[in-house]
Scaffold this active site. Structure first.
Site, PDB file in Angstrom:
ATOM      1  N   GLN A   6       0.829  -1.219   0.000  1.00  0.00           N
ATOM      2  CA  GLN A   6       0.000   0.000   0.000  1.00  0.00           C
ATOM      3  C   GLN A   6       0.860   1.265   0.000  1.00  0.00           C
ATOM      4  O   GLN A   6       0.516   2.246  -0.620  1.00  0.00           O
ATOM      5  CB  GLN A   6      -0.878   0.040   1.260  1.00  0.00           C
ATOM      6  CG  GLN A   6      -2.291  -0.402   1.027  1.00  0.00           C
ATOM      7  CD  GLN A   6      -3.128  -0.253   2.307  1.00  0.00           C
ATOM      8  OE1 GLN A   6      -2.946   0.672   3.093  1.00  0.00           O
ATOM      9  NE2 GLN A   6      -4.050  -1.167   2.506  1.00  0.00           N
TER      10      GLN A   6
ATOM     11  N   PRO B 126      -5.587  -6.046   4.831  1.00  0.00           N
ATOM     12  CA  PRO B 126      -6.192  -6.828   3.747  1.00  0.00           C
ATOM     13  C   PRO B 126      -5.415  -8.142   3.582  1.00  0.00           C
ATOM     14  O   PRO B 126      -4.206  -8.169   3.781  1.00  0.00           O
ATOM     15  CB  PRO B 126      -5.980  -5.960   2.499  1.00  0.00           C
ATOM     16  CG  PRO B 126      -5.445  -4.653   2.964  1.00  0.00           C
ATOM     17  CD  PRO B 126      -4.957  -4.810   4.365  1.00  0.00           C
TER      18      PRO B 126
ATOM     19  N   HIS C 288     -11.413   5.556   8.506  1.00  0.00           N
ATOM     20  CA  HIS C 288     -10.163   5.379   7.750  1.00  0.00           C
ATOM     21  C   HIS C 288     -10.170   6.263   6.493  1.00  0.00           C
ATOM     22  O   HIS C 288      -9.162   6.871   6.136  1.00  0.00           O
ATOM     23  CB  HIS C 288     -10.006   3.919   7.300  1.00  0.00           C
ATOM     24  CG  HIS C 288      -9.179   3.098   8.237  1.00  0.00           C
ATOM     25  ND1 HIS C 288      -9.720   2.248   9.167  1.00  0.00           N
ATOM     26  CD2 HIS C 288      -7.832   2.990   8.370  1.00  0.00           C
ATOM     27  CE1 HIS C 288      -8.743   1.654   9.833  1.00  0.00           C
ATOM     28  NE2 HIS C 288      -7.587   2.079   9.375  1.00  0.00           N
TER      29      HIS C 288
END
Length: 370
Positions: free
Chosen positions: A110, A137, A325
């Site tokens: 990410q 994730p 988030h």
């Protein structure tokens, strides 16, 4: 030369305790610093967490970004709550990052991926840690949901799972190749259409019996059937023999819509938790993400913010409730780029669900290295 003279731009101050107050502020701020070339000071790192400051996974992510841009990191050690990144020029190449724990390889990706898009040639990353870790994730989500949606922005990367790693050992490894681009394209995803396909994988690794995978799969299918009667649901039960480090079990279920929207529900097994319960948890998460009629699930929402902010043009994405988030990522993106976000609530006459449209006038970052 006097270091205090005009030529040294002041670093942007980012408060790591605002809103969600976690590692995500760090990832978004570091990536945007790298892309824009502006130094950042991040204070009160992860102040909202039970063990504040940098954990091994955040540290390896920061070091990875710093390597990518030949940057200078200050305050980069475990437990540190103040970090400064002064970026240099982004360079393509081969990079390795290892959390040395079950820290998520997906979170490493990410932070590195947005930066690698603005280099002069494709880059290779060898990322080590947990592939299927809590509070992050799963690698399957990155491949089956995140990657296809990012392609709409013009992003192309390949990811090969060399070894799966589970909590608490880690030991997983993925190899990623990222191609650079001239500019990110804006994306519009506001019509969901109908759900046309549901598929997934329930896996066991290490010493765990195959029956667990079948139990997770069956419980998930039963749960989804109560709400979605007419679709064929295919959740494969798999035993991972040679490509897994340690023992673990988990499930990910993906739904596709007629307009190309993707949603997921996932869960990982824990000691003492029945396999059925793991399957049901993933199925309920998927159903919750389908019910709101938005075009992205609650986990993709915040991951797209940085790409919307850097794209050239206006992106519009329909979501369910906007997560903390996401609000946090927007806050940091607006602070560090010229991007402007607006969130509009949409009442839907046809369903009781409320959706929101997140609109962004992107800052139009140009890849000056290409």
């Amino acid at each position: 030369m006097d270091p205090d003279s005009e030529s040294v731009p002041a670093a942007q101050e980012v408060d790591g305790s605002v809103m969600e107050g976690g590692g995500q502020i760090l990832r978004v701020a570091a990536a945007l610093s790298c892309i824009t070339g502006a130094a950042v000071n991040i204070s009160k790192v992860r102040a909202g967490r039970s063990s504040p400051g940098l954990r091994p996974q955040h540290l390896s992510g920061l070091q990875l970004v710093s390597d990518l841009c030949g940057g200078v990191l200050q305050g980069a050690n475990i437990g540190s709550t103040d970090v400064r990144l002064t970026p240099g020029k982004i360079r393509s190449g081969s990079y390795t990052a290892d959390t040395q724990t079950a820290g998520s390889v997906c979170l490493l990706l990410q932070v590195a991926l947005p930066c690698a898009l603005f280099t002069d040639a494709s880059s290779q990353f060898c990322l080590k840690g947990g592939t299927n870790a809590e509070m992050a994730p799963q690698i399957d989500y990155t491949l089956k949901v995140f990657k296809p949606v990012l392609e709409k922005f013009g992003v192309h990367f390949d990811c090969d799972i060399r070894m799966r790693g589970y909590y608490p050992k880690g030991g997983g490894e993925v190899s990623v190749t990222v191609n650079p681009l001239k500019q990110l394209q804006p994306v519009t995803m506001i019509e969901r259409g109908n759900i046309t396909k549901i598929h997934g994988r329930a896996h066991v690794a290490g010493v765990l019996p195959y029956k667990l995978a079948k139990d997770m799969s069956a419980a998930a299918v039963r749960t989804i059937r109560k709400e979605i009667k007419d679709l064929y649901i295919n959740i494969q039960a798999l035993q991972e023999k040679d490509k897994a480090c340690g023992s673990g079990n988990g499930i990910i279920i993906i739904a596709e819509s007629s307009t190309g929207c993707l949603f997921a529900g996932s869960a990982l097994g824990k000691k003492g938790v029945y396999a059925d319960k793991v399957g049901i948890e993933a199925a309920e998460m998927l159903l919750r993400n389908i019910r709101h009629n938005g075009c992205v699930d609650e986990f993709l929402q915040d991951q797209l913010i940085i790409f919307m902010a850097a794209a050239k043009g206006t992106s519009r994405i329909r979501t369910g409730a906007v997560t903390l988030h996401t609000q946090t990522a927007i806050h940091v993106a607006e602070q560090l780029t010229e991007a402007k976000f607006t969130i509009t609530k949409c009442e839907d006459e046809l369903s009781s669900s409320v959706t929101f449209i997140i609109e962004c006038q992107g800052s139009g970052v140009d890849n000056l290295n290409l």
